[in-house]
Design a protein around this motif. Structure first.
Motif, short mmCIF file in Angstrom:
data_model
loop_
_atom_site.label_atom_id
_atom_site.label_comp_id
_atom_site.label_asym_id
_atom_site.label_seq_id
_atom_site.Cartn_x
_atom_site.Cartn_y
_atom_site.Cartn_z
N PHE A 92 0.83 -1.21 0.00
CA PHE A 92 0.00 0.00 0.00
C PHE A 92 0.87 1.26 0.00
O PHE A 92 1.76 1.41 0.83
N LYS A 142 -0.40 6.53 -4.05
CA LYS A 142 -0.80 5.85 -5.29
C LYS A 142 -2.08 5.02 -5.16
O LYS A 142 -2.70 4.70 -6.16
N ASN A 143 -2.43 4.64 -3.93
CA ASN A 143 -3.52 3.68 -3.74
C ASN A 143 -4.62 4.15 -2.81
O ASN A 143 -4.39 4.97 -1.94
N TYR A 144 -5.77 3.56 -3.04
CA TYR A 144 -6.83 3.51 -2.04
C TYR A 144 -7.28 2.06 -2.00
O TYR A 144 -6.82 1.23 -2.79
N ILE A 145 -8.17 1.73 -1.08
CA ILE A 145 -8.59 0.34 -0.92
C ILE A 145 -10.07 0.21 -1.27
O ILE A 145 -10.88 1.02 -0.85
N LYS A 169 -8.80 -4.82 -2.12
CA LYS A 169 -7.94 -4.61 -3.28
C LYS A 169 -7.29 -3.23 -3.19
O LYS A 169 -7.94 -2.26 -2.79
N LEU A 170 -6.03 -3.17 -3.59
CA LEU A 170 -5.37 -1.88 -3.74
C LEU A 170 -5.74 -1.36 -5.11
O LEU A 170 -5.53 -2.02 -6.12
N GLU A 171 -6.33 -0.18 -5.14
CA GLU A 171 -6.79 0.43 -6.39
C GLU A 171 -5.92 1.64 -6.68
O GLU A 171 -5.35 2.26 -5.77
N ASN A 172 -5.87 2.00 -7.95
CA ASN A 172 -5.11 3.17 -8.39
C ASN A 172 -5.85 4.43 -7.96
O ASN A 172 -7.02 4.62 -8.29
#
Length: 169
Positions: free
Chosen positions: A61, A65-68, A138-141
């Protein structure tokens, strides 16, 4: 990166059973119930099985760069989901049954659950007659969240338009 957690034979902990109102120093407070504390201990113990995957998830994470995103599959025993008339039962659990579970899992992972920006809930029938959870994080963009936010801003402008009328279908 995806983290999948499967918890079998775990009754849900809806918000109306996880906290109780009490008066402390002449002001109302919500405190966790003993049942909620036992639930948290149980989930924390079960999370040891997912320790290696949780560490990889946390290390992958990047807040820049990421959100969940989260998907909750709450497998519900048929007799809890439906009445004899095959209507949704009053015994079926509200979809807020994931909140205490989510808080506990994220405490075990070492992340703040406010990082979840997208949530989906599903409540299929349990085939073994027990309450079961499958949770997918999930790690999302982060860029995709920004694009979604632009769509939401457009929708908000549309809904705030006084000249617009809505019809119920």
């Amino acid at each position: 990166m995806i983290l999948i957690i499967k918890l079998e034979d775990l009754p849900p902990m809806p918000r109306n059973r996880s906290h109780m109102l009490t008066i402390s120093q002449k002001r109302p407070m919500n405190i966790k119930t003993p049942l909620c504390r036992e639930f948290e201990k149980d989930v924390t113990s079960r999370m040891n099985e997912f320790k290696a995957q949780s560490i990889k998830f946390k290390e992958s994470f990047d807040p820049k760069k990421n959100y969940i995103s989260a998907e909750y599959y709450i497998f519900t025993p048929r007799d809890q989901l439906f009445t004899l008339e095959e209507k949704i039962s009053a015994k079926s659990v509200d979809l807020d049954a994931h909140k205490t579970l989510q808080d506990t899992i994220f405490k075990c992972i070492g992340l703040d659950d406010k990082l979840i920006r997208e949530v989906r809930y599903f409540s299929p029938i349990s085939h073994n007659g027990k309450w079961n959870f499958v949770i997918i994080y999930k790690l999302e963009n982060l860029c995709s969240l920004t694009n979604t936010s632009t769509s939401i801003q457009s929708l908000t402008k549309l809904m705030n338009n006084d000249s617009m009328s809505f019809a119920l279908l």
